[in-house]
Design an enzyme around this catalytic site. Sequence first.
Site, PDB file in Angstrom:
ATOM      1  N   ASP A  99       0.860  -1.175   0.000  1.00 24.04           N
ATOM      2  CA  ASP A  99       0.000   0.000   0.000  1.00 24.04           C
ATOM      3  C   ASP A  99       0.901   1.232   0.000  1.00 24.04           C
ATOM      4  O   ASP A  99       2.123   1.098   0.003  1.00 24.04           O
ATOM      5  CB  ASP A  99      -0.917  -0.037   1.239  1.00 24.04           C
ATOM      6  CG  ASP A  99      -2.227   0.709   1.013  1.00 24.04           C
ATOM      7  OD1 ASP A  99      -2.186   1.807   0.447  1.00 24.04           O
ATOM      8  OD2 ASP A  99      -3.275   0.187   1.396  1.00 24.04           O
TER       9      ASP A  99
ATOM     10  N   ASP B  94     -10.323  -1.699   2.983  1.00 20.94           N
ATOM     11  CA  ASP B  94      -9.176  -1.357   2.136  1.00 20.94           C
ATOM     12  C   ASP B  94      -8.018  -2.272   2.517  1.00 20.94           C
ATOM     13  O   ASP B  94      -7.242  -1.991   3.430  1.00 20.94           O
ATOM     14  CB  ASP B  94      -8.811   0.114   2.316  1.00 20.94           C
ATOM     15  CG  ASP B  94      -7.874   0.591   1.217  1.00 20.94           C
ATOM     16  OD1 ASP B  94      -7.545  -0.203   0.312  1.00 20.94           O
ATOM     17  OD2 ASP B  94      -7.467   1.765   1.263  1.00 20.94           O
ATOM     18  N   ALA B  95      -7.943  -3.392   1.836  1.00 29.26           N
ATOM     19  CA  ALA B  95      -7.066  -4.496   2.241  1.00 29.26           C
ATOM     20  C   ALA B  95      -6.037  -4.838   1.168  1.00 29.26           C
ATOM     21  O   ALA B  95      -5.024  -5.452   1.444  1.00 29.26           O
ATOM     22  CB  ALA B  95      -7.917  -5.723   2.539  1.00 29.26           C
ATOM     23  N   LYS B  96      -6.306  -4.448  -0.056  1.00 27.95           N
ATOM     24  CA  LYS B  96      -5.403  -4.680  -1.203  1.00 27.95           C
ATOM     25  C   LYS B  96      -4.890  -6.117  -1.253  1.00 27.95           C
ATOM     26  O   LYS B  96      -3.707  -6.359  -1.411  1.00 27.95           O
ATOM     27  CB  LYS B  96      -4.274  -3.643  -1.182  1.00 27.95           C
ATOM     28  CG  LYS B  96      -4.830  -2.216  -1.223  1.00 27.95           C
ATOM     29  CD  LYS B  96      -3.833  -1.163  -1.565  1.00 27.95           C
ATOM     30  CE  LYS B  96      -4.467   0.189  -1.772  1.00 27.95           C
ATOM     31  NZ  LYS B  96      -5.066   0.810  -0.579  1.00 27.95           N
ATOM     32  N   ARG B  97      -5.823  -7.052  -1.136  1.00 25.59           N
ATOM     33  CA  ARG B  97      -5.484  -8.463  -1.157  1.00 25.59           C
ATOM     34  C   ARG B  97      -5.360  -8.990  -2.589  1.00 25.59           C
ATOM     35  O   ARG B  97      -5.714  -8.295  -3.545  1.00 25.59           O
ATOM     36  CB  ARG B  97      -6.545  -9.269  -0.408  1.00 25.59           C
ATOM     37  CG  ARG B  97      -6.716  -8.882   1.060  1.00 25.59           C
ATOM     38  CD  ARG B  97      -5.449  -9.097   1.855  1.00 25.59           C
ATOM     39  NE  ARG B  97      -5.710  -9.164   3.286  1.00 25.59           N
ATOM     40  CZ  ARG B  97      -5.558  -8.169   4.162  1.00 25.59           C
ATOM     41  NH1 ARG B  97      -5.133  -7.000   3.749  1.00 25.59           N
ATOM     42  NH2 ARG B  97      -5.799  -8.356   5.454  1.00 25.59           N
TER      43      ARG B  97
END
Lengths: 271, 271
Positions: A99, B94-97
């Site tokens: 991020d 909001d984890a951006k996995r």
Amino acid sequence: MTTAQLVEQIKKKQSFLCIGLDVDLNKIPEHLLKEEDPIFAFNKAIIDATHHLCVAYKPNTAFYEAYGLKGWQALEKTINYLNSEYPEIFTIADAKRGDIGNTSTMYAKAFFDDLAFDSVTVAPYMGKDSVEPFLAFENKHTIMLGLTSNKGAFDFQTKMVEGKELYKQVLETSKTWVNSENLMYVVGATKAEFLADIRKIIPESFLLVPGVGAQGGNLQDVCKYGMNDSVGLLINSSRGIIYASNGEDYAGEAAKKAQELQTEMAEILSA
Amino acid sequence: MTTAQLVEQIKKKQSFLCIGLDVDLNKIPEHLLKEEDPIFAFNKAIIDATHHLCVAYKPNTAFYEAYGLKGWQALEKTINYLNSEYPEIFTIADAKRGDIGNTSTMYAKAFFDDLAFDSVTVAPYMGKDSVEPFLAFENKHTIMLGLTSNKGAFDFQTKMVEGKELYKQVLETSKTWVNSENLMYVVGATKAEFLADIRKIIPESFLLVPGVGAQGGNLQDVCKYGMNDSVGLLINSSRGIIYASNGEDYAGEAAKKAQELQTEMAEILSA
């Protein structure tokens, strides 16, 4: 843990096996479901039965997060157990995080400080300032996705960017980042022949290689193309080992599968 | 939540504001540290003071994971509070996995089933089979990274791939995936002029736009280039709102900042 300590452990155990702890409550032996913490009970038995055959464990965070608070607790108990009982083991949080800068710092704190893992996997899409915050931690390792083992790797990773594949651009660019010596890379075993090219770009780095076993990769090929003077490989197997049996003998059967791989590795190391 | 319900809420509130709940214990008012759960206490007060001015909240998972079990518990309490008290609000983890198929399914279960978020952010590097498992969930939304707001976006995302920038390839390719109507995209506000091109590729999709405020993006520009007939924008502000004051008046000051943005948004919507 330093890289030198990892290499020392590999030489001592004659193994560069990493066991993936991807614990799915639908796949573990049914009798464990009666335990207060079935995930940790499963992991503990697997670890106790296999720790002398491998040099690393890699819990995949998805499998813990899917069970909410109880899952996160099981992850915490697992890493604490590893750090207290088997401190020589290299631990990998397979989390594939990444991020903007201040947020990556929080992820790094989560896995390096709070949970005390030796390493964490990260995704490169957001570039330098999303990865460097992880690299700032001393004696911690950031394992960045290079070329993954899934079919989707061909969607973007192998596309040509300025004359070379995206994943090669990612590897080359990452070498210019601050503290890049703390980088390792994920390279899928299903594309073993790509390893020769990869080694031209990152000859010294450790590679975490998933996809041996269940996903069809071949250990001999991976070693032929990917091994360097310090071994430089961590070969991961998850389902092939931990789900070798779903009866009461699951830990012993897992150890047998791990032993098979360790024996093959010892032969390769002595060749 | 359906996209139609989100659009309805935007029209009713005359707002397309998303508030980022990136809670850092070093930045919240000191008197809250005495609370049993300072993170949740902070979030609850912010939510109660701002819910009528925004249509979405976006906790960034990094900030919760950094505090271990207590952090995960605060995240769970926050989403439960939102779902029970303000069910009209669109919620974003909001984890951006992103990982190989079976693992992405576990992440999707974690955020859509266990925590009951309406949406989750994902990274595209691993391609189709790492994103489609998220898309399979009905009335859930998968917000994929397109062009991010950080400097590192220029490392890979804007590199030319087969005649166009990587992020454009990512957007175009994603349109061919199964259930792609469940996709939304992250597009940074710091590159507002790119939005015109992006809208040619994905005219209908909702865009989650971070980077307004603290990161320097401009709301008027974003709307000029990015708005569509259904608005199609969620503008996120985190630090600019939630850390407007670190005194006892923090929630009221946060509401003032949110009100400023909502007023600007209402003007744009009525223009």
